[in-house]
Design a protein around this motif. Structure first.
Motif, short mmCIF file in Angstrom:
data_model
loop_
_atom_site.label_atom_id
_atom_site.label_comp_id
_atom_site.label_asym_id
_atom_site.label_seq_id
_atom_site.Cartn_x
_atom_site.Cartn_y
_atom_site.Cartn_z
N GLU A 22 11.91 2.25 4.72
CA GLU A 22 11.10 1.52 3.75
C GLU A 22 9.68 2.08 3.63
O GLU A 22 8.72 1.34 3.36
CB GLU A 22 11.08 0.02 4.07
CG GLU A 22 12.45 -0.63 3.98
CD GLU A 22 12.39 -2.15 3.97
OE1 GLU A 22 11.30 -2.69 4.23
OE2 GLU A 22 13.42 -2.76 3.70
N SER A 23 9.55 3.38 3.79
CA SER A 23 8.29 4.06 3.56
C SER A 23 8.58 5.42 2.94
O SER A 23 9.56 6.08 3.30
CB SER A 23 7.52 4.25 4.88
OG SER A 23 6.31 4.93 4.65
N VAL A 24 7.75 5.81 2.00
CA VAL A 24 7.95 7.09 1.33
C VAL A 24 7.25 8.19 2.12
O VAL A 24 6.05 8.10 2.42
CB VAL A 24 7.41 7.05 -0.11
CG1 VAL A 24 7.51 8.42 -0.76
CG2 VAL A 24 8.18 6.02 -0.92
N GLN A 25 8.02 9.20 2.49
CA GLN A 25 7.50 10.37 3.19
C GLN A 25 7.36 11.52 2.19
O GLN A 25 8.20 11.69 1.31
CB GLN A 25 8.44 10.78 4.32
CG GLN A 25 8.81 9.65 5.27
CD GLN A 25 7.60 9.11 6.02
OE1 GLN A 25 6.78 9.86 6.51
NE2 GLN A 25 7.51 7.78 6.10
N ASN A 77 -3.02 3.92 -4.61
CA ASN A 77 -3.69 2.62 -4.59
C ASN A 77 -4.99 2.64 -5.39
O ASN A 77 -5.49 1.58 -5.78
CB ASN A 77 -3.94 2.18 -3.15
CG ASN A 77 -2.65 1.76 -2.49
OD1 ASN A 77 -1.96 0.87 -2.97
ND2 ASN A 77 -2.29 2.42 -1.39
N ASN A 102 0.80 -1.21 0.00
CA ASN A 102 0.00 0.00 0.00
C ASN A 102 0.84 1.27 0.00
O ASN A 102 0.33 2.35 -0.27
CB ASN A 102 -0.95 0.02 1.20
CG ASN A 102 -2.01 -1.06 1.09
OD1 ASN A 102 -2.48 -1.38 0.00
ND2 ASN A 102 -2.38 -1.66 2.21
N ASP A 103 2.12 1.15 0.31
CA ASP A 103 3.01 2.31 0.32
C ASP A 103 3.54 2.54 -1.09
O ASP A 103 3.52 1.64 -1.93
CB ASP A 103 4.17 2.09 1.29
CG ASP A 103 4.94 3.36 1.59
OD1 ASP A 103 4.45 4.14 2.43
OD2 ASP A 103 6.00 3.58 0.99
N ARG A 104 4.06 3.75 -1.34
CA ARG A 104 4.66 4.02 -2.64
C ARG A 104 5.97 3.25 -2.83
O ARG A 104 6.41 3.02 -3.96
CB ARG A 104 4.90 5.53 -2.80
CG ARG A 104 3.67 6.32 -3.14
CD ARG A 104 3.25 6.18 -4.59
NE ARG A 104 4.14 6.91 -5.46
CZ ARG A 104 4.05 8.20 -5.70
NH1 ARG A 104 3.09 8.92 -5.12
NH2 ARG A 104 4.89 8.80 -6.51
N TYR A 105 6.59 2.87 -1.74
CA TYR A 105 7.84 2.13 -1.85
C TYR A 105 7.58 0.67 -2.19
O TYR A 105 6.74 0.01 -1.58
CB TYR A 105 8.63 2.21 -0.54
CG TYR A 105 9.95 1.45 -0.57
CD1 TYR A 105 11.00 1.91 -1.35
CD2 TYR A 105 10.13 0.29 0.17
CE1 TYR A 105 12.21 1.22 -1.39
CE2 TYR A 105 11.34 -0.40 0.15
CZ TYR A 105 12.37 0.07 -0.65
OH TYR A 105 13.57 -0.61 -0.68
N ARG A 150 -0.66 7.65 -2.19
CA ARG A 150 -0.07 6.31 -2.22
C ARG A 150 -0.40 5.57 -3.51
O ARG A 150 0.14 4.52 -3.78
CB ARG A 150 -0.57 5.48 -1.02
CG ARG A 150 -0.37 6.16 0.33
CD ARG A 150 1.08 6.29 0.71
NE ARG A 150 1.25 7.10 1.92
CZ ARG A 150 2.42 7.49 2.41
NH1 ARG A 150 3.52 7.14 1.78
NH2 ARG A 150 2.49 8.22 3.50
N TYR A 204 14.75 3.69 -3.81
CA TYR A 204 13.69 4.57 -4.30
C TYR A 204 14.28 5.72 -5.11
O TYR A 204 14.07 6.90 -4.84
CB TYR A 204 12.86 5.12 -3.13
CG TYR A 204 11.51 5.68 -3.56
CD1 TYR A 204 10.51 4.83 -4.01
CD2 TYR A 204 11.24 7.04 -3.52
CE1 TYR A 204 9.28 5.32 -4.41
CE2 TYR A 204 10.01 7.55 -3.91
CZ TYR A 204 9.04 6.69 -4.35
OH TYR A 204 7.81 7.19 -4.75
N GLU A 213 9.46 13.53 -2.45
CA GLU A 213 9.36 12.18 -1.90
C GLU A 213 10.71 11.75 -1.33
O GLU A 213 11.73 11.85 -2.01
CB GLU A 213 8.90 11.22 -2.99
CG GLU A 213 7.53 11.56 -3.54
CD GLU A 213 7.18 10.80 -4.80
OE1 GLU A 213 7.84 9.76 -5.06
OE2 GLU A 213 6.26 11.22 -5.52
#
Length: 385
Positions: free
Chosen positions: A327-330, A260, A22-25, A258, A125, A322
């Protein structure tokens, strides 16, 4: 599939959507783990080569039919939406292998999918590969190991169609209207004159089919990507070799940073094009419909603040940068423009109503500042995504 089938798919997408992404990463290790456990047990597959840092590049194969289709994603490591849509597609095929549609697809098509062409860039990323090279500018030189692996597959497979899958920034509008380009498509040019050749028309027909189907879902949010010719780009290069090529660009849907929701429209578009190919229905679609799709314009900011007393007559244009963290895109809001922006649109609009604006407790506001705190008079605004 008929019109109602796509509506049903959208309504029941939760049964198709692969969980955990569900994350962009979407990094190499994440993808490899998923492929090992959920794809490779069901599909023919192999390693086609190694990245510059010796990570494996995989292909997944579906069907044994006469229509040969090559699909690749994440040649830019930070463009993950189409990869997630491809994983959803593989899940859909496995779950529905006994349906008439999937049976026909397998009999009439051979589909070869490279879900992540740039695993080094994906891991950190980054758009570029480990040598800071844009793979999508390496079609002629073929200097990078990822590019060499790809073109060996292309030359050995000799596809009848190619789908080149990408992601685009939130700044694009679908034409000059206040609608984001949630999906954009391109049938790449083969020369500087942007000649409409028979091969290019095939790409236009496939895009027209997806465009017509998407009218029930995002009627004003489909754009046509810039078709300026660049022979170093994969799509332009391959199309010039008389292989019909379609470029997908996954963009922004309202409040969907994100992406989705966007991945669902990518999936539907992919399915529609494959349906047209497997069903031999290309002649039903007029290539001229392609030119009805509005050209992408760079008319959006993520946020516009207007009417600040201390900045008049200028507005503040904010974009999200970004950044990968654990391991998550902020999404970090950054000031990108200080000027009147009355001819631009924004995904969020804040009216200052002639009150004083401060950013990071400062009234001295500069382009390039990252926004940690935003206040208008005595009210604080949260710009977090």
């Amino acid at each position: 599939m008929n019109k109602s089938s796509y509506k049903t798919l959208m309504q029941n997408y939760s049964a198709i959507k692969v969980s955990g992404f569900n994350d962009r990463y979407l990094g190499y290790e994440q993808l490899k783990d998923y492929l090992d456990n959920n794809v490779f047990p069901f599909y023919s597959h192999r390693v086609i080569g190694q990245s510059e840092l010796k990570r494996s590049i995989y292909e997944v194969n579906i069907g044994k039919g006469a229509n040969k289709i090559l699909i690749w994603s994440q040649m830019h490591g930070n463009e993950t939406t189409t990869t997630k849509a491809l994983l959803d597609f593989l899940n859909y095929i496995n779950l529905n292998k006994n349906t008439s549609f999937v049976k026909a697809l397998i009999v009439k098509c051979t589909i070869k999918i490279i879900p992540m062409l740039n695993p080094d860039g994906a891991t950190v990323y980054n758009r570029l590969n480990a040598h800071n090279k844009d793979l999508n500018r390496d079609a002629i030189k073929q200097s990078q190991s990822e590019t060499k692996a790809f073109f060996k597959v292309l030359n050995d497979f000799e596809p009848d169609y190619c789908f080149n899958m990408h992601g685009q920034r939130t700044l694009f509008s679908a034409g000059k209207a206040d609608y984001p380009a949630t999906l954009s498509f391109l049938s790449p040019s083969i020369d500087d004159d942007r000649s409409v050749t028979p091969t290019r028309k095939v790409g236009m027909q496939l895009i027209s089919a997806a465009y017509e189907m998407l009218q029930d879902f995002i009627p004003n949010q489909i754009g046509r990507y810039d078709d300026a010719y660049n022979p170093n780009c994969f799509g332009d290069y391959i199309q010039s070799k008389d292989v019909p090529t379609v470029l997908f660009e996954a963009g922004h849907y309202q409040n969907d940073y994100r992406r989705n929701k966007t991945r669902q429209f990518v999936f539907l578009s992919l399915l529609k094009m494959l349906d047209v190919i497997s069903g031999g229905e290309l002649s039903k679609y007029n290539y001229k419909t392609y030119f009805d799709i509005p050209m992408n314009q760079k008319l959006y900011y993520d946020c516009i603040i207007s009417g600040a007393e201390n900045l008049y007559p200028n507005d503040v244009g904010i974009v999200y940068k970004e950044q990968l963290a654990e391991e998550s895109v902020q999404f970090k809001p950054v000031i990108d423009a200080l000027k009147p922006l009355n001819h631009f649109y924004s995904h969020r609009f804040i009216e200052a109503k002639q009150n004083k604006l401060t950013i990071n407790s400062q009234s001295d506001i500069k382009i390039g500042d990252t926004i940690e705190q935003l206040r208008i008079a005595d009210q604080e605004f949260d710009l977090n995504v």
